[in-house]
Structure formats: C-alpha cells, structure tokens
Scaffold this motif. Structure first.
Motif, mmCIF file in Angstrom:
data_model
loop_
_atom_site.group_PDB
_atom_site.id
_atom_site.type_symbol
_atom_site.label_atom_id
_atom_site.label_comp_id
_atom_site.label_asym_id
_atom_site.label_seq_id
_atom_site.Cartn_x
_atom_site.Cartn_y
_atom_site.Cartn_z
ATOM 1 N N UNK A 16 0.726 -1.204 -0.044
ATOM 2 C CA UNK A 16 -0.193 0.058 -0.141
ATOM 3 C C UNK A 16 0.849 1.196 0.057
ATOM 4 N N UNK A 17 1.966 1.132 0.958
ATOM 5 C CA UNK A 17 2.709 2.430 0.886
ATOM 6 C C UNK A 17 3.485 2.609 -0.188
ATOM 7 N N UNK A 18 4.009 1.590 -0.961
ATOM 8 C CA UNK A 18 4.641 1.596 -2.100
ATOM 9 C C UNK A 18 3.707 2.375 -3.293
ATOM 10 N N UNK A 19 2.397 1.956 -3.468
ATOM 11 C CA UNK A 19 1.441 2.479 -4.323
ATOM 12 C C UNK A 19 1.116 3.844 -4.009
ATOM 13 N N UNK A 20 0.944 4.326 -2.681
ATOM 14 C CA UNK A 20 0.776 5.718 -2.375
ATOM 15 C C UNK A 20 1.961 6.525 -2.551
ATOM 16 N N UNK A 21 3.207 5.976 -2.547
ATOM 17 C CA UNK A 21 4.387 6.877 -2.912
ATOM 18 C C UNK A 21 4.653 6.816 -4.377
ATOM 19 N N UNK A 22 4.002 6.033 -5.082
ATOM 20 C CA UNK A 22 4.033 6.088 -6.658
ATOM 21 C C UNK A 22 3.211 7.153 -6.687
ATOM 22 N N UNK A 78 11.138 18.860 -3.540
ATOM 23 C CA UNK A 78 9.835 18.773 -3.189
ATOM 24 C C UNK A 78 9.170 17.557 -3.015
ATOM 25 N N UNK A 79 9.511 16.564 -4.193
ATOM 26 C CA UNK A 79 8.901 15.162 -4.237
ATOM 27 C C UNK A 79 9.660 14.425 -3.203
ATOM 28 N N UNK A 80 11.185 14.632 -2.945
ATOM 29 C CA UNK A 80 11.743 13.857 -1.880
ATOM 30 C C UNK A 80 10.937 14.294 -0.404
ATOM 31 N N UNK A 83 7.794 13.058 4.280
ATOM 32 C CA UNK A 83 6.696 13.561 5.023
ATOM 33 C C UNK A 83 5.752 12.402 5.208
ATOM 34 N N UNK A 84 5.383 11.721 4.102
ATOM 35 C CA UNK A 84 4.541 10.738 4.229
ATOM 36 C C UNK A 84 5.031 9.555 4.978
ATOM 37 N N UNK A 85 6.115 8.934 4.515
ATOM 38 C CA UNK A 85 6.722 7.905 5.554
ATOM 39 C C UNK A 85 6.744 8.220 6.969
ATOM 40 N N UNK A 121 -5.226 10.813 1.037
ATOM 41 C CA UNK A 121 -5.262 12.056 1.803
ATOM 42 C C UNK A 121 -4.139 12.544 2.371
ATOM 43 N N UNK A 122 -3.399 11.591 3.064
ATOM 44 C CA UNK A 122 -2.341 12.062 3.736
ATOM 45 C C UNK A 122 -1.332 12.235 2.592
#
Length: 234
Positions: free
Chosen positions: A13-19, A34-36, A41-43, A58-59
């Motif tokens: 899930x986290x892999x897909x969200x980061x993609x 900014x992408x990094x 921030x998400x991780x 949303x996060x």
C-alpha cells in the motif's frame, strides 16, 4: 503468519501511495527536492500513527501540499486536488467548484495541520541530492572522459535515488549514504570501476563519504533493488 501478511499488505500500500505522490508531483511540476520532501513527510507520518487510522491518499495529497511550502515551490490547493482527483478517479469528470470541492479542500487543510502536529512541525529535511551531485562532479574528474560521456551515470543514479523514496529508506539511512549507494549501484549497472584516489588505494566512497562502509553500501543497495522487486509484484 497473519502478521507477516498484514505487514506485506501495508508495504505494498505504501509503495502505491508513494508512486501516487511521485507521479502526481511530476504532473504538478514539482522538482526533485519537493518530491523527496513529500515522500519523507508521508513515511514519517505513517510511521508515527496507527495503521489504517487515516486515508493514505489524503495523507499523501496533504504531504504534496505541505512539501511545496517547505521547499518554496508553492502550489494552489485547487491544482493539487484536481491532479490528485484525476489520478485516483480517471473515469470521473474533472472536479467542479462545488460542495464536493470545498469539502475536499477543507479535508486537505485539516490533514496538513494534523501532519504538522504529529511531526512536531519538523518538516525540513536534509536530502541526499546535493551529496549525489557532489559525488558525481568528483567522479567526473576521476573517470575516463570518453567513458563518462557515453555512460548515463548521472541520470541512472538520480533515478535510483528518486525511486528509493517508494520505500522508507530515507528514514533509516543518512542522506550521504543514500547518495553514495545510489551512485555505487549505478556504477555496478554499467560495470564501471573508479580508480583508488589519494595514493592510498581507497575506494571513491571512502574518500568522499565520511563514515560510509562497504556493508552500508551493500545494505542500502539491497533495499534499492527490493523497490524494483516490489514494483514487479504489483
């Protein structure tokens, strides 16, 4: 066994969200930093909150919004919502400025505030990109000029570093080590060897990256390769 399956599910899930963060960020014109920051921030947020407590997309959208401010590449909330909504719902018509839009915007703003509180307002990070640029400039003077010109070493190392943000490597390793590992893996991809420097026969990463060891390079390299293995499984 059930715990392992649940951990694997969350990892996918986290892999897909980061993609989602990276691809949406590119569409919004965000640069590498900014992408990094958005991925970091998400991780950090998901590492500090209970699994499943918040909508990950949303996060992620709020992370993009916040990262643009942190890295001074400000984006309008409307543009972010339009791009992210289109990514998640490609068959639906574009968002209109109606009640649905304003509800989403309010959710975005509230989620951003929540993230700031959870992260104790510590959302400025030291990224590996400047180190990678420094290492590349150094190696340019050490490698044969013709080899450097015909080998896309820089773009490959940069891509490896960018893709590493699909996973939480940025939380586990120093930015200098991430940069060195990305460059080391790029050199391996093309079968290139860098001559020892300084008359001591030391490897380039020993000269340029303080505290870096062979074991660290190997560990991070394995984690970077695991990112592509995860991609192949999805």
């Amino acid at each position: 066994m059930q715990e392992e399956e649940e951990a694997s599910r969350r990892e996918r899930l986290h892999f897909r969200v980061c993609r989602f963060i990276l691809e949406s960020g590119v569409k919004l014109g965000l640069g590498s930093l900014p992408l990094a920051s958005a991925c970091t921030i998400y991780h950090r947020f998901v590492a500090r909150t209970a699994p499943g407590a918040y909508d990950p997309y949303l996060v992620a959208t709020a992370a993009i919004f916040l990262a643009g401010k942190v890295e001074e590449q400000h984006l309008r909330a409307r543009d972010i919502l339009n791009v992210c909504h289109r990514y998640l719902h490609p068959r639906l018509p574009p968002l209109q400025v109606d009640n649905t839009f304003w509800d989403l915007r309010e959710s975005l703003v509230q989620c951003e505030l929540l993230m700031l509180r959870v992260l104790n307002f510590q959302v400025s990070f030291q990224h590996p990109h400047k180190y990678l640029l420094h290492y590349l400039l150094a190696l340019r003077g050490w490698l044969n000029r013709h080899v450097w010109q015909r080998t896309p070493l820089g773009p490959t190392a940069w891509a490896l570093l960018r893709d590493s943000y699909h996973g939480p490597l940025c939380l586990r390793h120093r930015p200098q080590h991430l940069a060195a590992a990305a460059l080391h893996l790029a050199l391996l991809c093309y079968g290139l060897e860098v001559p020892g420097q300084g008359g001591s026969g030391r490897d380039w990463w020993q000269v340029l990256c303080e505290g870096c060891t062979w074991d660290i390079l190997q560990e991070i390299g394995r984690e970077m390769v695991a990112v592509y293995e995860m991609d192949a499984k999805l």
